[in-house]
Write a protein that holds these residues in place. Structure first.
Motif, PDB file in Angstrom:
ATOM      1  N   PRO A   1       0.835  -1.203   0.000  1.00 24.02           N
ATOM      2  CA  PRO A   1       0.000   0.000   0.000  1.00 24.02           C
ATOM      3  C   PRO A   1       0.875   1.260   0.000  1.00 24.02           C
ATOM      4  O   PRO A   1       2.042   1.211   0.396  1.00 24.02           O
ATOM      5  CB  PRO A   1      -0.780  -0.135   1.306  1.00 24.02           C
ATOM      6  CG  PRO A   1       0.104  -0.943   2.193  1.00 24.02           C
ATOM      7  CD  PRO A   1       0.843  -1.883   1.296  1.00 24.02           C
ATOM      8  N   PRO A   2       0.322   2.368  -0.431  1.00 23.52           N
ATOM      9  CA  PRO A   2       1.119   3.575  -0.596  1.00 23.52           C
ATOM     10  C   PRO A   2       1.355   4.395   0.680  1.00 23.52           C
ATOM     11  O   PRO A   2       2.235   5.235   0.694  1.00 23.52           O
ATOM     12  CB  PRO A   2       0.293   4.393  -1.597  1.00 23.52           C
ATOM     13  CG  PRO A   2      -1.113   3.953  -1.350  1.00 23.52           C
ATOM     14  CD  PRO A   2      -1.039   2.514  -0.954  1.00 23.52           C
ATOM     15  N   GLY A   3       0.591   4.184   1.739  1.00 24.07           N
ATOM     16  CA  GLY A   3       0.677   5.101   2.890  1.00 24.07           C
ATOM     17  C   GLY A   3       1.682   4.674   3.933  1.00 24.07           C
ATOM     18  O   GLY A   3       2.592   3.892   3.677  1.00 24.07           O
ATOM     19  N   HIS A   4       1.485   5.203   5.157  1.00 21.12           N
ATOM     20  CA  HIS A   4       2.404   4.924   6.262  1.00 21.12           C
ATOM     21  C   HIS A   4       2.145   3.532   6.822  1.00 21.12           C
ATOM     22  O   HIS A   4       1.064   3.265   7.338  1.00 21.12           O
ATOM     23  CB  HIS A   4       2.202   5.966   7.362  1.00 21.12           C
ATOM     24  CG  HIS A   4       3.005   5.685   8.600  1.00 21.12           C
ATOM     25  ND1 HIS A   4       4.332   6.038   8.706  1.00 21.12           N
ATOM     26  CD2 HIS A   4       2.682   5.087   9.778  1.00 21.12           C
ATOM     27  CE1 HIS A   4       4.786   5.661   9.896  1.00 21.12           C
ATOM     28  NE2 HIS A   4       3.803   5.078  10.566  1.00 21.12           N
ATOM     29  N   VAL A   5       3.108   2.658   6.730  1.00 22.19           N
ATOM     30  CA  VAL A   5       3.017   1.333   7.346  1.00 22.19           C
ATOM     31  C   VAL A   5       4.337   1.052   8.063  1.00 22.19           C
ATOM     32  O   VAL A   5       5.353   1.668   7.779  1.00 22.19           O
ATOM     33  CB  VAL A   5       2.745   0.213   6.314  1.00 22.19           C
ATOM     34  CG1 VAL A   5       1.472   0.494   5.537  1.00 22.19           C
ATOM     35  CG2 VAL A   5       3.909   0.019   5.374  1.00 22.19           C
ATOM     36  N   ARG A   6       4.299   0.089   8.999  1.00 23.47           N
ATOM     37  CA  ARG A   6       5.499  -0.237   9.767  1.00 23.47           C
ATOM     38  C   ARG A   6       5.995  -1.642   9.471  1.00 23.47           C
ATOM     39  O   ARG A   6       6.726  -2.223  10.270  1.00 23.47           O
ATOM     40  CB  ARG A   6       5.228  -0.065  11.269  1.00 23.47           C
ATOM     41  CG  ARG A   6       4.889   1.338  11.690  1.00 23.47           C
ATOM     42  CD  ARG A   6       5.947   2.354  11.336  1.00 23.47           C
ATOM     43  NE  ARG A   6       7.172   2.222  12.100  1.00 23.47           N
ATOM     44  CZ  ARG A   6       8.254   2.966  11.905  1.00 23.47           C
ATOM     45  NH1 ARG A   6       8.257   3.909  10.969  1.00 23.47           N
ATOM     46  NH2 ARG A   6       9.342   2.787  12.625  1.00 23.47           N
TER      47      ARG A   6
ATOM     48  N   TYR B   1      -1.013  -2.730  20.623  1.00 20.91           N
ATOM     49  CA  TYR B   1      -0.751  -1.304  20.457  1.00 20.91           C
ATOM     50  C   TYR B   1      -1.700  -0.719  19.415  1.00 20.91           C
ATOM     51  O   TYR B   1      -2.099  -1.409  18.471  1.00 20.91           O
ATOM     52  CB  TYR B   1       0.708  -1.084  20.003  1.00 20.91           C
ATOM     53  CG  TYR B   1       1.699  -1.550  21.042  1.00 20.91           C
ATOM     54  CD1 TYR B   1       2.122  -0.684  22.039  1.00 20.91           C
ATOM     55  CD2 TYR B   1       2.158  -2.862  21.049  1.00 20.91           C
ATOM     56  CE1 TYR B   1       3.008  -1.114  23.021  1.00 20.91           C
ATOM     57  CE2 TYR B   1       3.040  -3.301  22.023  1.00 20.91           C
ATOM     58  CZ  TYR B   1       3.466  -2.425  23.013  1.00 20.91           C
ATOM     59  OH  TYR B   1       4.326  -2.847  23.986  1.00 20.91           O
ATOM     60  N   PRO B   2      -2.031   0.569  19.569  1.00 20.57           N
ATOM     61  CA  PRO B   2      -2.894   1.213  18.571  1.00 20.57           C
ATOM     62  C   PRO B   2      -2.280   1.084  17.172  1.00 20.57           C
ATOM     63  O   PRO B   2      -1.062   1.060  17.017  1.00 20.57           O
ATOM     64  CB  PRO B   2      -2.923   2.679  19.028  1.00 20.57           C
ATOM     65  CG  PRO B   2      -2.620   2.628  20.493  1.00 20.57           C
ATOM     66  CD  PRO B   2      -1.685   1.467  20.675  1.00 20.57           C
TER      67      PRO B   2
ATOM     68  N   PRO C   1      -0.686   1.806  13.937  1.00 23.35           N
ATOM     69  CA  PRO C   1       0.107   2.952  13.461  1.00 23.35           C
ATOM     70  C   PRO C   1      -0.389   3.498  12.130  1.00 23.35           C
ATOM     71  O   PRO C   1      -0.182   4.672  11.823  1.00 23.35           O
ATOM     72  CB  PRO C   1       1.516   2.364  13.306  1.00 23.35           C
ATOM     73  CG  PRO C   1       1.312   0.899  13.136  1.00 23.35           C
ATOM     74  CD  PRO C   1       0.093   0.564  13.950  1.00 23.35           C
TER      75      PRO C   1
ATOM     76  N   LEU D   1      -2.963   5.890  13.470  1.00 22.64           N
ATOM     77  CA  LEU D   1      -2.343   6.965  14.243  1.00 22.64           C
ATOM     78  C   LEU D   1      -1.657   7.979  13.330  1.00 22.64           C
ATOM     79  O   LEU D   1      -1.679   9.179  13.580  1.00 22.64           O
ATOM     80  CB  LEU D   1      -1.285   6.390  15.202  1.00 22.64           C
ATOM     81  CG  LEU D   1      -1.767   5.605  16.414  1.00 22.64           C
ATOM     82  CD1 LEU D   1      -0.565   5.043  17.170  1.00 22.64           C
ATOM     83  CD2 LEU D   1      -2.597   6.497  17.345  1.00 22.64           C
ATOM     84  N   ALA D   2      -1.053   7.480  12.264  1.00 25.76           N
ATOM     85  CA  ALA D   2      -0.279   8.349  11.373  1.00 25.76           C
ATOM     86  C   ALA D   2      -1.135   9.426  10.733  1.00 25.76           C
ATOM     87  O   ALA D   2      -0.621  10.454  10.302  1.00 25.76           O
ATOM     88  CB  ALA D   2       0.383   7.507  10.282  1.00 25.76           C
ATOM     89  N   TYR D   3      -2.453   9.182  10.673  1.00 22.20           N
ATOM     90  CA  TYR D   3      -3.340  10.148  10.022  1.00 22.20           C
ATOM     91  C   TYR D   3      -4.251  10.841  11.028  1.00 22.20           C
ATOM     92  O   TYR D   3      -5.321  11.330  10.684  1.00 22.20           O
ATOM     93  CB  TYR D   3      -4.131   9.443   8.909  1.00 22.20           C
ATOM     94  CG  TYR D   3      -3.185   8.873   7.861  1.00 22.20           C
ATOM     95  CD1 TYR D   3      -2.648   9.686   6.861  1.00 22.20           C
ATOM     96  CD2 TYR D   3      -2.754   7.543   7.932  1.00 22.20           C
ATOM     97  CE1 TYR D   3      -1.732   9.189   5.942  1.00 22.20           C
ATOM     98  CE2 TYR D   3      -1.839   7.045   7.014  1.00 22.20           C
ATOM     99  CZ  TYR D   3      -1.329   7.863   6.020  1.00 22.20           C
ATOM    100  OH  TYR D   3      -0.417   7.376   5.122  1.00 22.20           O
ATOM    101  N   GLY D   4      -3.810  10.844  12.292  1.00 18.63           N
ATOM    102  CA  GLY D   4      -4.502  11.637  13.297  1.00 18.63           C
ATOM    103  C   GLY D   4      -5.685  10.952  13.958  1.00 18.63           C
ATOM    104  O   GLY D   4      -6.418  11.579  14.706  1.00 18.63           O
TER     105      GLY D   4
END
Lengths: 217, 110, 96
Positions: free
Chosen positions: C19-24, C43-44, C46, C49-52
């Motif tokens: 996927p293109p977005g924020h991943v860990r 844990y929540p 991420p 969380l990365a998008y508020g």
């Protein structure tokens, strides 16, 4: 004279309400340095943070250094029960020594005759900073972040660390919510040493895993 | 399609690890402090993942051009603008003010 | 959080998703199989969380150990070398 002046602290001479920044005056400033100063002043003027909180936070991070981690490791070497607690939860174990490592969980991974651990963060630069301070530049470098997961033994050799082939090299990529530190092996010939003396053998790089604990001289 | 993002570099070829380090400059420590103070329970303006996302979105060129704490303040500032902590106008005015003060004190851009 | 789907010792595969977005989840480990070493808690998310957003419900986080020779077919070191990565449950699939 500010009570915070002195060795190990940032000097903040009084130039009106704004801190004097010798690093900027000495070597020139960048746009982001201007941005950082502007943001800090805006946040203080708006009452969102205070200058005292800024000072306290900088002092907190200044107080975090490899020597703190070294004390914890030395205690673990000297006290097997403590070592067990450290391996379960570094934050709790450090708290026994009055070291507050904050709310981000830190875990220790133990080096043994069979396993050598090394820590990296390939996605950013996660590091157990509230125990051992801010990371060295190389830890944040593209070379370290790229290569440590793929050719760890070559990277270790660049640090002068050779691990025997029959020892498993275990790389930990700290990608998520936990931070990792290595519990290095206690060097031989230190059986009658006390914790203070042992702590001197624990260097920062040995807690990242790119080095071993120093040999007794 | 396999998207590999710029910051996600595990396993790529790269040069020798040069054992460089420097003592953190005061401005770097202050950026660190701003970010930490703005991500507390009573000031939940910046989460670690928002900050990381903002750094990743700086794009390949800027990511490599800026140093570590320059990336941090860039991301943190963008997030605070998004959240209305201060306005673009306030920030611009304050930056001009800071720069003219520093120049008056004899500092020069790098 | 929901009960953890996997246990220590389970073999799991990391999703081969891009996927293109924020991943860990690091790129290099996607599509690879490893063994759950331990469960690191919950844990929540991420990626929220990365998008508020609040990232709830929390996700089980696993420490997954991979053999380096499975990750890199041309791995130059000994066969018993490993890499351990913290991965959130939605990225893991059971292997048959």
């Amino acid at each position: 004279m500010s009570p915070h002046d002195g060795p190990g602290h940032d000097h903040e001479h009084d130039h009106g309400p704004h801190p004097y920044q010798p690093d900027i005056e000495d070597s020139g400033y960048t746009e982001r340095m201007v941005m950082a100063q502007a943001v800090e002043e805006l946040l203080i003027e708006k009452g969102i943070i205070t200058a005292d909180e800024m000072r306290a936070q900088v002092e907190l991070m200044d107080s975090r250094e490899p020597a703190l981690g070294a004390k914890v490791v030395a205690r673990a070497w000297a006290d097997p029960a403590f070592k067990q607690r450290l391996l379960e939860d570094v934050n709790k174990a450090a708290a026994e020594m009055d070291i507050d490592t904050g709310h981000i969980p830190i875990r220790a991974v133990e080096n043994t005759p069979d396993v050598h651990n090394v820590i990296v963060c390939t996605l950013c630069s996660c590091y157990p900073r509230l125990l051992i301070g801010l990371p060295p530049d190389w830890y944040k470098s593209r070379a370290y972040r790229s290569r440590t997961v793929r050719e760890p033994r070559v990277v270790l050799a660049e640090f002068g660390t050779e691990i025997a082939d029959d020892v498993e090299v275990r790389v930990h990529d700290s990608t998520a919510d936990l931070r990792y530190m290595v519990l290095p092996m206690r060097p031989a010939g230190t059986d009658d040493w006390d914790e203070d003396r042992l702590a001197e053998l624990v260097n920062r790089d040995s807690m990242i895993g790119v080095s071993l604990a120093s040999e007794p001289k | 399609m396999t998207i590999r993002r710029h910051h996600d570099m595990g396993g790529l070829d790269a040069g020798t690890v040069e054992p460089v380090e420097h003592d953190y400059a005061i401005w770097e420590k202050r950026v660190d402090a701003i970010v930490k103070l703005m991500s507390t329970e009573d000031r939940p303006y910046l989460s670690t993942d928002e900050l990381r996302r903002g750094i990743e979105e700086l794009g390949p060129g800027v990511y490599d051009e800026l140093n570590y704490y320059e990336r941090w303040i860039s991301s943190a500032t963008n997030l605070m603008l998004e959240k209305g902590v201060f306005s673009v106008k306030e920030l611009g005015r304050k930056m001009a003010d800071v720069e003219s003060r520093w120049q008056a004190a004899g500092a020069k851009p790098q | 959080m929901s009960a953890a789907r996997f246990q220590s010792g389970d073999t799991v595969a990391v999703s081969a998703a891009y996927p293109p977005g924020h991943v860990r989840t690091p790129y290099f480990i996607r599509g690879k199989s490893g063994v759950v070493d331990s469960i690191a808690g919950a844990y929540p998310n991420p990626e929220e969380l990365a998008y508020g957003r609040d990232g709830m419900p929390a996700l089980p986080l696993y420490r997954v150990r991979f053999k380096q020779t499975d990750v890199w077919p041309d791995y130059a070191g000994p066969a018993n070398d490993t890499v351990v990565i913290d991965l959130y449950e939605p990225w893991l699939e059971p292997t048959s």
